[in-house]
Write an enzyme that holds these catalytic residues in place. Structure first.
Site, short mmCIF file in Angstrom:
data_model
loop_
_atom_site.label_atom_id
_atom_site.label_comp_id
_atom_site.label_asym_id
_atom_site.label_seq_id
_atom_site.Cartn_x
_atom_site.Cartn_y
_atom_site.Cartn_z
N ASN A 92 7.28 -7.41 6.87
CA ASN A 92 8.15 -7.69 5.54
C ASN A 92 9.68 -7.39 5.74
O ASN A 92 10.14 -6.57 6.39
CB ASN A 92 7.61 -6.53 4.45
CG ASN A 92 8.30 -6.69 3.28
OD1 ASN A 92 9.45 -6.06 2.87
ND2 ASN A 92 7.58 -7.17 2.16
N CYS A 123 13.39 -7.04 -4.59
CA CYS A 123 13.20 -5.50 -4.72
C CYS A 123 14.16 -5.20 -5.98
O CYS A 123 15.49 -5.27 -5.70
CB CYS A 123 13.49 -4.56 -3.68
SG CYS A 123 12.63 -2.98 -3.57
N THR A 185 7.23 -5.21 -7.57
CA THR A 185 7.23 -4.45 -8.80
C THR A 185 8.02 -4.88 -9.82
O THR A 185 9.00 -5.90 -9.62
CB THR A 185 7.66 -3.06 -8.40
OG1 THR A 185 8.96 -3.32 -7.79
CG2 THR A 185 6.84 -2.54 -7.36
N GLY A 209 1.01 -0.62 -9.58
CA GLY A 209 -0.31 -0.03 -9.95
C GLY A 209 -0.88 -0.66 -11.27
O GLY A 209 -0.75 -1.71 -11.52
N THR A 258 -0.38 0.56 -4.57
CA THR A 258 -0.20 1.70 -5.07
C THR A 258 -1.54 2.53 -4.95
O THR A 258 -1.60 3.79 -4.67
CB THR A 258 0.18 1.82 -6.36
OG1 THR A 258 1.47 1.00 -6.38
CG2 THR A 258 0.30 3.20 -7.22
C1 LIG Z 1 6.49 3.25 -2.82
C2 LIG Z 1 6.43 1.86 -2.80
C3 LIG Z 1 7.18 1.12 -1.75
C4 LIG Z 1 7.37 -0.56 -1.60
N1 LIG Z 1 8.17 -0.95 -0.83
C5 LIG Z 1 7.99 -2.29 -0.76
C6 LIG Z 1 8.66 -2.82 0.44
O1 LIG Z 1 9.27 -2.29 1.24
N2 LIG Z 1 8.83 -4.39 0.53
C7 LIG Z 1 8.17 -5.23 -0.50
O2 LIG Z 1 7.88 -6.28 -0.46
N3 LIG Z 1 7.41 -4.43 -1.50
C8 LIG Z 1 7.31 -3.27 -1.56
N4 LIG Z 1 6.46 -2.29 -2.53
C9 LIG Z 1 5.97 -3.27 -3.61
C10 LIG Z 1 4.50 -3.55 -3.19
O3 LIG Z 1 4.25 -4.23 -1.89
C11 LIG Z 1 3.59 -4.30 -4.18
O4 LIG Z 1 4.07 -5.55 -4.33
C12 LIG Z 1 3.62 -3.59 -5.73
O5 LIG Z 1 3.68 -2.26 -5.53
C13 LIG Z 1 2.52 -4.11 -6.50
O6 LIG Z 1 1.19 -3.70 -6.02
P1 LIG Z 1 0.30 -2.32 -6.28
O7 LIG Z 1 0.36 -2.51 -7.84
O8 LIG Z 1 -0.88 -2.62 -5.88
O9 LIG Z 1 1.18 -1.25 -5.88
C14 LIG Z 1 6.60 -1.20 -2.60
C15 LIG Z 1 5.84 -0.48 -3.73
C16 LIG Z 1 5.86 0.98 -3.69
C17 LIG Z 1 4.90 1.47 -4.81
#
Ligand SMILES: Cc1cc2nc3c(=O)[nH]c(=O)nc-3n(C[C@H](O)[C@H](O)[C@H](O)COP(=O)(O)O)c2cc1C
Length: 295
Positions: A92, A123, A185, A209, A258
């Protein structure tokens, strides 16, 4: 996924799996469809001021701020460990400018263990990060610049914090993306009413989440109607049925984020659960259910 074939369609979402080390003691990483690293930028980043995580109802709010070891740190400290595992490794990538993104991609491209790149355009907790991901021209610009820097699979990860994610997916496809990852997110915040101040040190963060699953589903559905390249669905997956919903909306593979914090075995349970679910219904190939809800 471009030139990549995955053994199964389940992989971690970036940032929720570190660089894999913490999970290696919990299950065999070789069981995953792919490994997806935390964001990598040119130089190491310390991230945002604390607090950086708040638990919400059915969701998590984070403002980690893309803390990471930087490209050189990744090559020296993280890549050797990942050599011991066989699933494709997707790095990434994040940057503050097109040039920074390109620098990271070009530095990692010669490393055989790196199978492809996932470009994080979105982000919401990094000030300058958003602009590339919000306009078709911006997405086209960065995708073509990176396409020229690597022949490895290039996945573009979209922000949901825009009015037209499918249009952006189309722009990425037109500029040479091999797959579209959706979604990152959603921008959000929480206020501490006693202190009368935002809870997060950085004020705003990204919501992830189960609460965002329905949002992600709609984006994947719209992308399926807009692009021909594979779509990787992510957002709120906690169980087998969620993953199958994403496939039926049009995703070819899914990422679990998450949920890894709540149950680190989620991905393994989803892989096994999908096999069972398909077996019970006589479904032999994932392909048979991809986009099935579109009729
Ligand atoms: C603590 C945390 C750190 C994350 N860091 C990144 C990151 O470094 N690069 C990225 O593209 N997405 C990052 N994300 C987003 C996740 O990869 C994902 O797209 C998003 O959380 C939605 O999926 P979920 O609901 O299953 O968590 C991060 C999410 C969380 C919760």
């Amino acid at each position: 996924m471009g030139s990549l074939t995955l053994a199964n369609p389940v992989m971690p979402a970036s940032g929720t799996f570190g660089y894999g080390e913490e999970f290696a003691g919990l299950f065999d990483l070789n069981r995953l469809g792919a490994l997806v690293s935390k964001a990598v930028s040119t130089l190491p980043r310390h991230g945002n001021p604390p607090p950086r995580l708040v638990e919400l109802k059915s969701a998590l709010l984070n403002s980690i701020g893309l803390q990471n070891v930087g490209t050189q740190g990744f090559i020296e400290k993280k890549l050797p460990f990942l050599h011991d595992y066989s699933p494709p490794l997707i790095v990434n990538v994040v940057g503050d400018s097109v040039e920074e993104y390109r620098e990271v991609v070009e530095a990692l491209d010669p490393h055989e263990r790196v199978s492809g790149f996932e470009i994080n355009l979105s982000c919401p907790n990094v000030k300058k990060g958003l602009e590339y991901g919000t306009t078709c021209a911006g997405v086209e610009r960065i995708t073509s610049a990176l396409r020229a820097g690597t022949r490895k699979p290039l996945w573009i990860k979209l922000s949901p914090n825009v009015s037209n994610p499918a249009e952006l997916g189309k722009a990425a496809e037109g500029a040479g993306a091999d797959a579209i990852v959706a979604i990152n997110t959603l921008g959000g915040m929480v206020i501490d009413i006693e202190k009368r101040r935002p809870v997060l040190g950085a004020r705003f963060g990204g919501v992830s989440g189960p609460a965002i699953k329905a949002v992600a589903m709609k984006v994947v559905w719209q992308l399926h109607e807009a692009v021909a390249v594979p779509i990787i669905g992510v957002g709120g997956i906690t169980r087998t049925e969620d993953a199958i919903e994403f496939l039926m909306a049009g995703a070819t593979a899914v990422q679990v984020g998450t949920a890894n914090f709540v149950n680190p075995l989620t991905m393994i349970e989803v892989i096994e659960g999908m096999r069972e679910w398909m077996g019970e219904r006589g479904i032999k190939k994932i392909r048979e259910i991809v986009g099935a809800a579109h009729g």
